[in-house]
Design a protein around this motif. Structure first.
Motif, PDB file in Angstrom:
ATOM      1  N   SER A   2     -24.326 -15.532 -42.785  1.00 21.87           N
ATOM      2  CA  SER A   2     -22.918 -15.179 -42.616  1.00 21.87           C
ATOM      3  C   SER A   2     -22.014 -16.302 -43.102  1.00 21.87           C
ATOM      4  O   SER A   2     -22.448 -17.452 -43.261  1.00 21.87           O
ATOM      5  CB  SER A   2     -22.625 -14.897 -41.136  1.00 21.87           C
ATOM      6  OG  SER A   2     -22.751 -16.086 -40.368  1.00 21.87           O
ATOM      7  N   LYS A   3     -20.736 -15.951 -43.351  1.00 16.22           N
ATOM      8  CA  LYS A   3     -19.774 -16.952 -43.790  1.00 16.22           C
ATOM      9  C   LYS A   3     -19.606 -18.046 -42.738  1.00 16.22           C
ATOM     10  O   LYS A   3     -19.432 -19.224 -43.074  1.00 16.22           O
ATOM     11  CB  LYS A   3     -18.425 -16.295 -44.076  1.00 16.22           C
ATOM     12  CG  LYS A   3     -18.415 -15.428 -45.324  1.00 16.22           C
ATOM     13  CD  LYS A   3     -17.019 -14.889 -45.591  1.00 16.22           C
ATOM     14  CE  LYS A   3     -16.997 -14.062 -46.872  1.00 16.22           C
ATOM     15  NZ  LYS A   3     -15.639 -13.515 -47.153  1.00 16.22           N
ATOM     16  N   LYS A   4     -19.660 -17.669 -41.478  1.00 13.74           N
ATOM     17  CA  LYS A   4     -19.516 -18.639 -40.390  1.00 13.74           C
ATOM     18  C   LYS A   4     -20.665 -19.643 -40.420  1.00 13.74           C
ATOM     19  O   LYS A   4     -20.456 -20.850 -40.256  1.00 13.74           O
ATOM     20  CB  LYS A   4     -19.469 -17.929 -39.046  1.00 13.74           C
ATOM     21  CG  LYS A   4     -19.277 -18.878 -37.861  1.00 13.74           C
ATOM     22  CD  LYS A   4     -19.223 -18.122 -36.548  1.00 13.74           C
ATOM     23  CE  LYS A   4     -19.046 -19.094 -35.378  1.00 13.74           C
ATOM     24  NZ  LYS A   4     -19.011 -18.366 -34.075  1.00 13.74           N
ATOM     25  N   GLN A   5     -21.884 -19.151 -40.622  1.00 16.87           N
ATOM     26  CA  GLN A   5     -23.050 -20.034 -40.673  1.00 16.87           C
ATOM     27  C   GLN A   5     -22.981 -20.968 -41.872  1.00 16.87           C
ATOM     28  O   GLN A   5     -23.319 -22.144 -41.777  1.00 16.87           O
ATOM     29  CB  GLN A   5     -24.334 -19.196 -40.721  1.00 16.87           C
ATOM     30  CG  GLN A   5     -24.686 -18.508 -39.415  1.00 16.87           C
ATOM     31  CD  GLN A   5     -24.994 -19.507 -38.305  1.00 16.87           C
ATOM     32  OE1 GLN A   5     -25.797 -20.427 -38.487  1.00 16.87           O
ATOM     33  NE2 GLN A   5     -24.344 -19.348 -37.166  1.00 16.87           N
ATOM     34  N   ARG A   6     -22.525 -20.446 -43.013  1.00 18.54           N
ATOM     35  CA  ARG A   6     -22.388 -21.294 -44.200  1.00 18.54           C
ATOM     36  C   ARG A   6     -21.317 -22.359 -43.981  1.00 18.54           C
ATOM     37  O   ARG A   6     -21.476 -23.507 -44.392  1.00 18.54           O
ATOM     38  CB  ARG A   6     -22.048 -20.440 -45.429  1.00 18.54           C
ATOM     39  CG  ARG A   6     -23.233 -19.666 -45.981  1.00 18.54           C
ATOM     40  CD  ARG A   6     -22.842 -18.861 -47.205  1.00 18.54           C
ATOM     41  NE  ARG A   6     -22.365 -19.703 -48.288  1.00 18.54           N
ATOM     42  CZ  ARG A   6     -23.146 -20.372 -49.131  1.00 18.54           C
ATOM     43  NH1 ARG A   6     -24.461 -20.308 -49.005  1.00 18.54           N
ATOM     44  NH2 ARG A   6     -22.626 -21.094 -50.101  1.00 18.54           N
ATOM     45  N   ILE A   8     -20.492 -23.654 -41.141  1.00 19.55           N
ATOM     46  CA  ILE A   8     -21.104 -24.646 -40.245  1.00 19.55           C
ATOM     47  C   ILE A   8     -22.025 -25.562 -41.043  1.00 19.55           C
ATOM     48  O   ILE A   8     -22.073 -26.770 -40.826  1.00 19.55           O
ATOM     49  CB  ILE A   8     -21.883 -23.950 -39.111  1.00 19.55           C
ATOM     50  CG1 ILE A   8     -20.916 -23.227 -38.167  1.00 19.55           C
ATOM     51  CG2 ILE A   8     -22.730 -24.965 -38.333  1.00 19.55           C
ATOM     52  CD1 ILE A   8     -21.600 -22.391 -37.110  1.00 19.55           C
ATOM     53  N   GLY A   9     -22.750 -24.985 -42.005  1.00 21.58           N
ATOM     54  CA  GLY A   9     -23.654 -25.773 -42.841  1.00 21.58           C
ATOM     55  C   GLY A   9     -22.914 -26.828 -43.647  1.00 21.58           C
ATOM     56  O   GLY A   9     -23.341 -27.982 -43.730  1.00 21.58           O
ATOM     57  N   PHE A  10     -21.784 -26.435 -44.244  1.00 22.59           N
ATOM     58  CA  PHE A  10     -20.977 -27.388 -45.007  1.00 22.59           C
ATOM     59  C   PHE A  10     -20.438 -28.502 -44.101  1.00 22.59           C
ATOM     60  O   PHE A  10     -20.423 -29.676 -44.485  1.00 22.59           O
ATOM     61  CB  PHE A  10     -19.818 -26.671 -45.697  1.00 22.59           C
ATOM     62  CG  PHE A  10     -20.196 -26.000 -46.983  1.00 22.59           C
ATOM     63  CD1 PHE A  10     -20.465 -26.750 -48.123  1.00 22.59           C
ATOM     64  CD2 PHE A  10     -20.315 -24.615 -47.052  1.00 22.59           C
ATOM     65  CE1 PHE A  10     -20.818 -26.129 -49.317  1.00 22.59           C
ATOM     66  CE2 PHE A  10     -20.676 -23.995 -48.239  1.00 22.59           C
ATOM     67  CZ  PHE A  10     -20.923 -24.751 -49.370  1.00 22.59           C
ATOM     68  N   ILE A  11     -20.003 -28.139 -42.913  1.00 20.44           N
ATOM     69  CA  ILE A  11     -19.484 -29.136 -41.967  1.00 20.44           C
ATOM     70  C   ILE A  11     -20.580 -30.113 -41.548  1.00 20.44           C
ATOM     71  O   ILE A  11     -20.377 -31.335 -41.516  1.00 20.44           O
ATOM     72  CB  ILE A  11     -18.881 -28.441 -40.730  1.00 20.44           C
ATOM     73  CG1 ILE A  11     -17.625 -27.652 -41.125  1.00 20.44           C
ATOM     74  CG2 ILE A  11     -18.543 -29.462 -39.637  1.00 20.44           C
ATOM     75  CD1 ILE A  11     -17.074 -26.777 -40.002  1.00 20.44           C
ATOM     76  N   LEU A  12     -21.763 -29.575 -41.250  1.00 24.00           N
ATOM     77  CA  LEU A  12     -22.880 -30.432 -40.837  1.00 24.00           C
ATOM     78  C   LEU A  12     -23.295 -31.374 -41.964  1.00 24.00           C
ATOM     79  O   LEU A  12     -23.594 -32.553 -41.731  1.00 24.00           O
ATOM     80  CB  LEU A  12     -24.068 -29.576 -40.398  1.00 24.00           C
ATOM     81  CG  LEU A  12     -23.915 -28.810 -39.086  1.00 24.00           C
ATOM     82  CD1 LEU A  12     -25.118 -27.897 -38.859  1.00 24.00           C
ATOM     83  CD2 LEU A  12     -23.762 -29.769 -37.911  1.00 24.00           C
ATOM     84  N   ILE A 245     -27.141 -23.867 -46.176  1.00 23.29           N
ATOM     85  CA  ILE A 245     -26.456 -23.858 -47.480  1.00 23.29           C
ATOM     86  C   ILE A 245     -27.352 -24.323 -48.635  1.00 23.29           C
ATOM     87  O   ILE A 245     -26.910 -24.365 -49.781  1.00 23.29           O
ATOM     88  CB  ILE A 245     -25.173 -24.718 -47.447  1.00 23.29           C
ATOM     89  CG1 ILE A 245     -25.486 -26.179 -47.096  1.00 23.29           C
ATOM     90  CG2 ILE A 245     -24.167 -24.137 -46.482  1.00 23.29           C
ATOM     91  CD1 ILE A 245     -24.264 -27.086 -47.154  1.00 23.29           C
ATOM     92  N   GLY A 246     -28.593 -24.732 -48.360  1.00 26.53           N
ATOM     93  CA  GLY A 246     -29.500 -25.119 -49.426  1.00 26.53           C
ATOM     94  C   GLY A 246     -29.386 -26.586 -49.812  1.00 26.53           C
ATOM     95  O   GLY A 246     -28.453 -27.284 -49.410  1.00 26.53           O
ATOM     96  N   ALA A 247     -30.347 -27.039 -50.609  1.00 25.68           N
ATOM     97  CA  ALA A 247     -30.458 -28.461 -50.944  1.00 25.68           C
ATOM     98  C   ALA A 247     -29.327 -28.955 -51.841  1.00 25.68           C
ATOM     99  O   ALA A 247     -28.841 -30.070 -51.693  1.00 25.68           O
ATOM    100  CB  ALA A 247     -31.810 -28.728 -51.613  1.00 25.68           C
TER     101      ALA A 247
END
Length: 298
Positions: A2-6, A8-12, A245-247
């Protein structure tokens, strides 16, 4: 995803780079203000961080001893612990001590250019335009940082330059050596054991317990900040970001590390950087961006 999970991935991923970048000025504070040596900080940091990662792995019910049951895997783990983990951590902190946190971090970012040259020689394949552009950016950036554009003068000490290149080289070992292990065993266990091995070997060689280190509240706080905020927390953030979000995107977002290190060093420790330094830093930073932009996410 989901967009929310992505998101969160960018923030992390971004916070991973920020925390990594923030840990090196803390180390510089210990070296400059408190008189701590890299030979004292590195082994204790490695052993403490490694022990916590192994505990974290055990709590997650992972088989932390599986890697020791295969002779070939155990041997690679030992080599990774000494040449990769210990080599990279010790040379990096020694480079911070010899130069400053910002400069040492940017030297470390030379490792993609070194890997391009290494694989080009190994595979007897001339690098493509993108790879050549990345190598040129990296070399030009280091030239500006080290000489300020003048071949006849050095802005960084010879010791600092040697340690900087050694940091980049051992970072290559750190990136390449554990790949077969990470495909088969939990990353927390692999990195945890590597840290413990590297820390123990360095401790035997350097004997930090014999050093006269006045440990007060500031030293203890800085040490645990490096262990928890600079190692364990970003490690967990990094693994989570990879799954979201991948490597490629994770690598791009964590490239805020050298920028963070430079800004915090300048603001809190008063380290002065000239415009030519910033230009050199940007050229080194562009190396990773150029390489990652040519890849697909995942």
């Amino acid at each position: 995803m989901s967009k929310k999970q992505r998101r969160i991935g960018f923030i992390l991923a971004a916070w991973t780079g920020v925390l990594w970048g923030a840990s090196s000025p803390v180390a510089q504070y210990l070296f400059e203000i408190k008189g701590i040596e890299a030979s004292w900080l590195t082994p204790y940091r490695l052993m403490a961080s490694g022990s916590l990662l192994l505990l974290f792995s055990a709590v997650r019910r992972q088989e932390i001893f599986a890697v020791w049951k295969e002779k070939k895997a155990a041997l690679r783990l030992a080599v990774f612990g000494v040449a990769g983990m210990m080599g990279m951590q010790y040379s990096f902190f020694a480079a911070v001590q010899a130069t400053n946190a910002g400069t040492a971090t940017f030297f470390q970012y030379l490792n993609p250019a070194m890997l391009i040259i290494f694989y080009g020689i190994k595979e007897r394949k001339f690098p493509g335009r993108r790879e050549l552009a990345a190598v040129c950016c990296a070399v030009s950036g280091v030239f500006l940082i080290a000489t300020h554009g003048n071949w006849h003068s050095l802005n960084v000490s010879r010791e600092g330059i040697v340690l900087g290149f050694l940091t980049a080289l051992t970072t290559c070992f750190y990136a390449v050596l554990p790949i077969p292990l990470l495909k088969k065993f939990p990353s927390e266990a692999v990195c945890g054991w590597a840290m413990v091995i590297g820390g123990l070997v360095l401790a035997v060689v350097r004997r930090p317990w014999q050093m006269d280190v006045p440990i007060d509240f500031a030293v203890a706080s800085a040490f645990f900040a490096i262990v928890i905020l600079g190692t364990i927390l970003p490690f967990c953030f990094y693994l989570s970001a990879l799954t979201k979000i991948g490597a490629v995107y994770t690598g791009l977002m964590t490239s805020v590390e050298p920028v963070t290190a430079t800004l915090l060093t300048a603001v809190f420790l008063g380290t002065a950087f000239e415009r030519v330094d910033i230009a050199g830093f940007l050229l080194v930073l562009v190396t990773g961006v150029v390489l990652n932009l040519g890849k697909r996410s995942g």
